[in-house]
Every structure is written in C-alpha cells, then in structure tokens.
Design an enzyme around this catalytic site. Sequence first.
Site, PDB file in Angstrom:
ATOM      1  N   GLU A 149      -6.100  -8.995   4.205  1.00  0.00           N
ATOM      2  CA  GLU A 149      -5.438  -8.391   5.029  1.00  0.00           C
ATOM      3  C   GLU A 149      -5.479  -9.180   6.449  1.00  0.00           C
ATOM      4  OE1 GLU A 149      -5.935  -4.091   5.617  1.00  0.00           O
ATOM      5  OE2 GLU A 149      -6.425  -3.918   3.477  1.00  0.00           O
ATOM      6  N   GLN A 193       2.248  -5.699   5.741  1.00  0.00           N
ATOM      7  CA  GLN A 193       2.268  -5.661   4.407  1.00  0.00           C
ATOM      8  C   GLN A 193       3.832  -5.993   3.939  1.00  0.00           C
ATOM      9  OE1 GLN A 193       1.227  -1.698   3.026  1.00  0.00           O
ATOM     10  NE2 GLN A 193      -0.760  -1.892   3.985  1.00  0.00           N
ATOM     11  N   TYR A 213      -6.805  -8.638  12.201  1.00  0.00           N
ATOM     12  CA  TYR A 213      -5.458  -8.257  12.539  1.00  0.00           C
ATOM     13  C   TYR A 213      -5.231  -8.859  13.988  1.00  0.00           C
ATOM     14  CZ  TYR A 213      -4.343  -5.224   8.281  1.00  0.00           C
ATOM     15  OH  TYR A 213      -4.011  -4.614   7.411  1.00  0.00           O
ATOM     16  N   GLU A 220       0.988  -0.832  -0.062  1.00  0.00           N
ATOM     17  CA  GLU A 220       0.027   0.198  -0.055  1.00  0.00           C
ATOM     18  C   GLU A 220       0.936   1.295   0.073  1.00  0.00           C
ATOM     19  OE1 GLU A 220      -2.724   0.046   3.115  1.00  0.00           O
ATOM     20  OE2 GLU A 220      -3.750   1.936   2.608  1.00  0.00           O
ATOM     21  N   ASN A 276     -12.195  -1.119  -0.763  1.00  0.00           N
ATOM     22  CA  ASN A 276     -11.783  -1.626   0.299  1.00  0.00           C
ATOM     23  C   ASN A 276     -12.244  -1.222   1.589  1.00  0.00           C
ATOM     24  OD1 ASN A 276      -9.017  -2.868   1.977  1.00  0.00           O
ATOM     25  ND2 ASN A 276      -9.306  -0.749   2.657  1.00  0.00           N
ATOM     26  N   GLU A 277     -12.581  -2.187   2.804  1.00  0.00           N
ATOM     27  CA  GLU A 277     -13.142  -1.761   3.704  1.00  0.00           C
ATOM     28  C   GLU A 277     -14.230  -0.617   3.707  1.00  0.00           C
ATOM     29  OE1 GLU A 277     -10.166  -1.086   6.833  1.00  0.00           O
ATOM     30  OE2 GLU A 277      -9.530  -3.245   6.974  1.00  0.00           O
TER      31      GLU A 277
END
Length: 520
Positions: free
Chosen positions: A314, A360, A258, A45, A191-192
Amino acid sequence: MKRIIFAAAILASLGASAKQEVTVNVQVNKPGSVINKNIYGQFSEHLGTCIYGGLWVGPESSIPNKNGYRLDVLNALKELKVPVMRWPGGCYADEYHWMDGIGPKENRTVMVNNNWGGLVEDNSFGTHEFLNLCEELGCEPYISLNVGSGSVEEAAKWIEYMNAANGPMANLRKQNGREEPWHVKYIGIGNEAWGCGGNMRPEYYSDIFRRYQTYCRDFNGTNLFKIASGASDYDYEWTDVLMENIGSMMNAVSLHYYTVSGWVGAKKPATGFDADDYYWCLGKALGIEPVIQRHLAIMSKHDPENKVPLLVDEWGTWWEPEPGTQLYQQNTMRDAFVASMSLDIFHKYADRIQMCNIAQVANVLQSMILTDKEKMVLTPTYYVFKMYTPHMDATLLPSQVDGCAVKLVPNERFEANPDEPASRPLPLTSATASQKDGKIHVSISNADMKEAQTVTVNLNGYKAKKVNGQILASAKATDHNTFEEPSKVQLKEFKGAKIAKDGTITVEMPALSIVTLEIE
Ligand code: AHR
C-alpha cells in the site's frame, strides 16, 4: 495510520531554483537487477466506489460493460498492463467473509461495510467476479485473507475453493459455474495486523501467522506465496519481531507507507495547495527511501542472504476526501510526481522490492481512474504508470542525478521516529533507467514548479542512434483532469531530446514535467 506530529519547520531553499545544468549518469555497463513488473501492482478494496461504480456496474447496467465490468475502465487498465491486483482490502479484508460473495446473486448475503462508512453491499462482486476480472486483465490476483475476524477454517477453505481441482470446495466452485481452478498464488495473511487487522502485537501476530500459514495449502501445483502483514511506516520493531519469529516461514513481508498531508482527520485538500504544501509533500514521498533502507537492513540482519523480499503493498497520496465520500480524492500533477519519484525509488531497490500496490485503482486515494456514473477520467498518476510500462521486467541500469536544484523541506515527526531529522533535502530532479529488448528507457522528472531544465543524459559509452519520447507536463502543479475537462493533463509525444555529437542526449524539460525517453 499512525498519528503524525509535524515539525513546525519552515520551508527553506538550499541552492537557487534557477535554471540548472543537470546530468543523469546511466551506468549502461553495470546492469542491476530485473525490475519486477509487480512493482506496478494495483490495489482494489471495497471502499467508497472503488469496486461498485468504479470497476463493477453489474451486467444489467446501462453503463457499457462486459459481464458487469465497466468497459471504459477495463480498456484503460489493459493499457497499463496491470501485473497484479490486491483484493478485497485493506481493512475491509479483515471483515470480509468470502462465502457471502459466491453463488447466485439473489442468494448472496447483504452486508454492511463497517470499516468504510457503513455502506450496504449486496456482495454481487465476490471471488468469481474478482478472479475473472484478473483473468480478463491478464494480471495475477493477490488475495488478503481475513485474519482479524475470520477463522483458519474459513481461510483454508477459500484457498481450496480457488485452487483445488477436486474435493468439496472445488465441487462448490464448479457448482457456481467455474470448472477450472484459478491458481491464485499471492496470499496475504491478514492486513495491518497492528491496526484494523486485529490490533495485535508483533509477537502475537507472528504466532497467528504460523497457525494460518500451516493451513494455507498448495493445491494442484500452485505454490502459494505467503505474505506477512507488515509494518506501517517507521514501525521498525514490527519488522524486527516478524523476521525473528517467522522470517523462515514467509515468502515476503509487506510495508505500508502513505504520503499523508497532515494530521489524520485534518488532511489538506487534493487540489487547493500552495508551493510549500507541494514541496513538503514531495519530500514526504521521498521519505520512503530511508524507511525502506531501514526495514531492509533489519530484514538482512535476520536473513543475510536476502531471501525474503519486501512488498510495499500500500502506498500513495492521502488527501482530505471530497465531502460526503469515502477517500475519494482528485489527482493533480503533484500526485504524478509522487508516483514517478516513488517508482524511481522502488526501481533502485529492485533486488529486494518485488511488488508494490498503489492505493487504489479507482476512485480511492491516489487512483488511476475516476468515475462518475457513466463518465470516466484518467488521472495524471495513470499517465505516469502508462509512460513507465517499458520499465516492467526490464533490467535496471543504475543511474545518478548530478547538479540538480535541491530544496530543504520540513520533515514530519512520528511518535515512532523521534530520531528523524527536522528537515530533509528534496532534489527536484529524479530519474530511473532500464534496458529491455535492445532498447534503453530513461524516465526523468523535473519537479521544479517554475524552472525549466536542460538535462544531459550520459549513457557512459553507449552510442545512441535514435531517441523518442513521451511527456506529461502541465503549467500548474494543481492541474488535473475533471469530468468536464478530461484531457487537461495527458501524455504527449516529446520532441525535446537530441543526440549530441559526443553521444550524450540533451533533454529540454519544461517546469513540472515528466518524460520517458526510448533510446536505440
Ligand atoms: O487504502 C486505505 C486503507 O489504508 C486500507 O484499507 C488500510 O490497509 C490502510 O490503512
């Protein structure tokens, strides 16, 4: 990220953490699904120094580079056989206007990265630079469209620019130096969308998805694989509504999870942690399994033939960033265990999980690689990915760990998961196995901070003739590589595995170690 509320439970231990007799039972005769190599996907990103400084320094840089890509990073990533890379975000994707990043560099629009620290970017890394990087690495690109602040027209033209053989967008691409289309297959519709991607409700996003996907055309024989922006963690309603409304229009739905160490905005450090933090964090990492199970169960309700896969696009650890940086964090043996144990779980659901993208690739969150100007270090997570490469596109051999020590660690409480138990068991041994090209690979993690383990690998009838291995181990969970000491944690040849007379393999694993065995 959803707001986290911790249970104020105390770390407790179930079962003594003494030396255990552990068995890994591998069902060689009951092979499972093929482990899609895309489970080893990466995410890049425009955030901090992931792109600028991490992957890209530009052709004029004094840092050795190939067409602007750092040579040291390129070579390190080639070793990982990266199968797919996601770009340009993340949250950044929903503010990115691709036309600002094409054409002669001097004419590109300078922009402010409003999502991530207001950094000024010159757009010198754009569509060509990303897609050519993927070609250089031999990986599939995965493009996230700007749905939050972009337009359907902008998205449609981007796909045409990348994939069409002729027409106005193809001509523009050719004018910019690229004759052949890139054949981009993986397209994320936002995204999201529930957060930085537009703060939408799932019903509204479903309609937006319908609209965008209509104009995401297949050009030139490339059938797009359209990915719906999926849920965060425990937001099961999001998956339910999307599957109900657009399950038949999507090729996959994503999930973000996460291993976050505390309240958002008050996370714990990447390196200075104690045993309680260490075990709590591994428990949180393993917490992805029930989350996956529940999302998959909801998906199956709407899609009984399980045609729609789940992509964990992610995942990884999220510690307190180093001061003055955007999500730059160190990476210790603890991160290595989060990686190995998460990959073991993804393998278990190989029939439904077709892609994962760790967050990432460089200098951001749970990175493979850290850079500082001309210096580069490989992280413990990098080495886990490296030692797990034999599992890519191999056939899963279902396995079970018996007899290992288990700790009971406190669970966190999210607003969206009030039904979660206050604590959860954390088995200190994790394993996975697969078979490809006549070889069996078994990876085993001994996450115990203090105790070595003798692990017996039972291949249930398979006669092993030869065993080799690699090991990642270090004395302390906080051990990590720095620019000053880049090789403190690294892969070594493993000599602690022996074939016993009864055909089982005895593996002597030190505390805090991960091994991959190659068995013939
Ligand atoms: O990976 C960092 C950020 O985490 C991404 O931009 C966003 O999608 C997620 O919240």
